[in-house]
Design an enzyme around this catalytic site. Structure first.
Site, short mmCIF file in Angstrom:
data_model
loop_
_atom_site.label_atom_id
_atom_site.label_comp_id
_atom_site.label_asym_id
_atom_site.label_seq_id
_atom_site.Cartn_x
_atom_site.Cartn_y
_atom_site.Cartn_z
N LYS A 48 0.84 -1.20 0.00
CA LYS A 48 0.00 0.00 0.00
C LYS A 48 0.88 1.25 0.00
O LYS A 48 2.09 1.18 0.22
CB LYS A 48 -0.93 -0.01 1.22
CG LYS A 48 -0.20 0.05 2.56
CD LYS A 48 -1.17 0.04 3.72
CE LYS A 48 -0.42 0.11 5.04
NZ LYS A 48 -1.32 0.22 6.20
N ARG A 146 -10.54 0.80 15.12
CA ARG A 146 -10.49 1.43 13.80
C ARG A 146 -11.63 0.86 12.96
O ARG A 146 -12.69 1.47 12.87
CB ARG A 146 -9.11 1.21 13.17
CG ARG A 146 -8.84 2.04 11.94
CD ARG A 146 -7.37 2.05 11.58
NE ARG A 146 -6.83 0.72 11.28
CZ ARG A 146 -5.56 0.50 10.94
NH1 ARG A 146 -4.70 1.52 10.87
NH2 ARG A 146 -5.13 -0.72 10.69
N HIS A 175 -5.43 -6.33 13.71
CA HIS A 175 -4.22 -5.52 13.57
C HIS A 175 -3.67 -5.15 14.94
O HIS A 175 -4.44 -4.78 15.85
CB HIS A 175 -4.51 -4.24 12.77
CG HIS A 175 -3.27 -3.49 12.41
ND1 HIS A 175 -2.33 -3.98 11.53
CD2 HIS A 175 -2.80 -2.29 12.82
CE1 HIS A 175 -1.35 -3.11 11.40
NE2 HIS A 175 -1.59 -2.08 12.18
N ARG A 231 2.21 -10.28 7.81
CA ARG A 231 1.97 -9.15 6.92
C ARG A 231 3.04 -8.07 7.10
O ARG A 231 2.76 -6.98 7.60
CB ARG A 231 0.60 -8.53 7.19
CG ARG A 231 -0.59 -9.47 7.10
CD ARG A 231 -1.91 -8.68 7.13
NE ARG A 231 -1.98 -7.76 8.26
CZ ARG A 231 -2.57 -8.02 9.42
NH1 ARG A 231 -3.13 -9.20 9.64
NH2 ARG A 231 -2.61 -7.11 10.37
N TYR A 275 14.66 31.19 3.95
CA TYR A 275 13.49 31.91 4.43
C TYR A 275 13.53 32.13 5.94
O TYR A 275 13.95 31.26 6.70
CB TYR A 275 12.22 31.11 4.11
CG TYR A 275 11.86 31.06 2.65
CD1 TYR A 275 11.43 32.20 1.97
CD2 TYR A 275 11.94 29.86 1.94
CE1 TYR A 275 11.09 32.15 0.62
CE2 TYR A 275 11.59 29.80 0.60
CZ TYR A 275 11.17 30.95 -0.05
OH TYR A 275 10.84 30.89 -1.38
N CYS A 322 13.39 24.71 1.56
CA CYS A 322 12.46 25.36 0.65
C CYS A 322 11.62 24.30 -0.06
O CYS A 322 11.81 23.10 0.11
CB CYS A 322 13.23 26.19 -0.37
SG CYS A 322 14.45 27.32 0.34
N MET A 323 10.69 24.75 -0.90
CA MET A 323 9.84 23.82 -1.61
C MET A 323 10.63 22.91 -2.53
O MET A 323 10.31 21.72 -2.67
CB MET A 323 8.77 24.57 -2.41
CG MET A 323 7.76 23.64 -3.08
SD MET A 323 6.51 24.52 -4.03
CE MET A 323 5.58 25.30 -2.71
N ASP A 324 11.69 23.45 -3.16
CA ASP A 324 12.40 22.71 -4.19
C ASP A 324 13.90 22.56 -3.92
O ASP A 324 14.58 21.89 -4.71
CB ASP A 324 12.24 23.41 -5.55
CG ASP A 324 10.81 23.82 -5.81
OD1 ASP A 324 9.95 22.92 -5.85
OD2 ASP A 324 10.54 25.03 -5.95
#
Length: 391
Positions: A48, A146, A175, A231, A275, A322-324
């Site tokens: 998953k 859950r 689980h 699992r 920043y 930063c973002m990139d």
């Protein structure tokens, strides 16, 4: 002139991005076989969340080629993607399902988690409409709160499922909430509740279905939870689930996260970096820029806390990520050149940075680090039997 549709430019048309995830299929093979030997029972490989960031389809293909007995996913869409890719192994969809999904789950030959009598009736109706029996696994709640029927109310649920004409009960499972910590008493409490619920099959004279309970923590720490199948999720990828977890199996990290230096400069003393001006060197120093950021899923929480490897030495991330991009202080006498390799997760020389250490520095868990690395980062597969188009 040909006009390309949006997002039609492929990475191989514009050149490989220097930042990439390298997936070692030989390490994945090693972990699968080591965990199977340790457990002594069949393995359901959990793929998953894009195989914990490693790539859903390539990882599933490799696990199938290596003899995994079953695969587990969270959602219908993941199971459908695997079927479209030609995966023929049994696939259990473990998440809670919506009634309208039942027909497609059956049509795609996906095994269904049934977590209540109402869900059972929805699956039965879909199976009857299709004229095709559904394969189901009953979910028992032993302490997660859950999904699933509480273990102490499991009797009528089990009886209804066994009596169903349109559903074949292949498995029953629960689980574990605290198995990552070998000292937690809850795991054995949950095991007792689960076994008591499973005993109802014997009480009504029904065959015992496949019992599966052990996640990675259970597999590593609690052999009594191995039952009929295990699992493994994060352990399959060579990462320990928690700082309290014990390396009872010799696992190999499957993922490396690497990039390259894209810029070098000398930053004078007192000049802030990035920043918010949250960090500045006390003396003149050398700083390099690395082209990956929180837009790729690399945690901003590692700002001025994380480390990378360059030329076999550890160097701190400085200033806000930063973002990139982010910046690294290589010191007043440090040496680095554009295109030098940078290791964020993995090994370089005799130094290594594990996913567990990255998570600890970011104040989170290894799971979040792995699954947070998104599709903007290309995956490269090494070792193993390479599949055409697996990248």
């Amino acid at each position: 002139m040909t006009t390309l549709p949006d997002a039609a430019v492929r990475a191989d048309e514009v050149g490989q991005r220097p930042t990439r995830i390298v997936v070692d299929l030989d390490a994945l093979s090693h972990n699968l076989h080591a965990l199977r030997i340790h457990a002594g029972v069949p393995v359901m490989g959990i793929v998953k969340a894009n195989a914990y960031g490693h790539g859903l389809v390539p990882v599933a293909r490799h696990l199938q080629a290596q003899g995994a007995e079953q695969l587990g996913v969270a959602f219908l869409e993941e199971g459908v993607a695997l079927r479209r890719a030609g995966i023929t192994l049994p696939i259990l969809v473990m998440g809670g399902i919506f009634g309208p999904q039942a027909a497609q789950l059956i049509a795609e030959d996906l095994e269904i988690t049934v977590s209540s009598i109402d869900k059972l009736r929805q699956v039965e109706a879909a199976a009857q409409a299709l004229g095709r029996q559904a394969t189901i696994h009953l979910k028992i709640d032993t302490g997660m709160e859950r999904i699933g029927v509480h273990s102490y109310h499991a009797g009528p649920f089990i009886e209804a499922a066994v009596a169903s004409r349109w559903c074949r009960v292949k498995g029953v499972y629960s689980h574990l909430a605290c198995a990552d910590d070998p000292a937690s008493p809850m795991t054995r409490q949950q095991l007792g509740r689960f076994l008591e619920a499973c005993a109802h099959f014997e009480r009504i004279g029904a065959p015992m279905p496949l019992r599966h309970l052990a996640n990675s923590g259970g597999l590593l720490h609690f052999p009594e939870t191995h039952l009929d199948m295990v699992r493994p999720g994060i352990a399959l990828y060579g990462v320990l689930p928690d700082p309290a977890a014990q390396p009872t199996v010799a696992l190999r990290p499957v993922m490396s996260l690497v990039s390259q230096v894209v810029y070098f400069k000398v930053v004078p003393a007192g000049h802030p970096v990035s920043y918010g001006a949250t960090w500045a060197p006390k003396a003149d120093t050398r700083v390099v820029t690395v082209p990956i950021g929180y837009g790729d899923g690399f945690p901003r929480a590692l700002s001025s806390r994380g480390e990378v490897l360059i030329r076999g030495r550890r160097h701190p991330i400085v200033g806000r990520i930063c973002m990139d991009q982010f910046m690294v202080d290589i010191g007043p006498q440090g040496t680095a050149y554009n295109e030098d390799a940078v290791v964020l997760i993995g090994r370089q020389g005799d130094q290594a940075i594990g996913c567990e250490a990255v998570a600890q520095a970011a104040g989170t868990i290894p799971y979040e680090i792995l699954v947070g690395l998104n599709g903007r980062i290309p995956r490269e597969y090494v070792g193993g039997a390479q599949e055409p188009g697996s990248r």
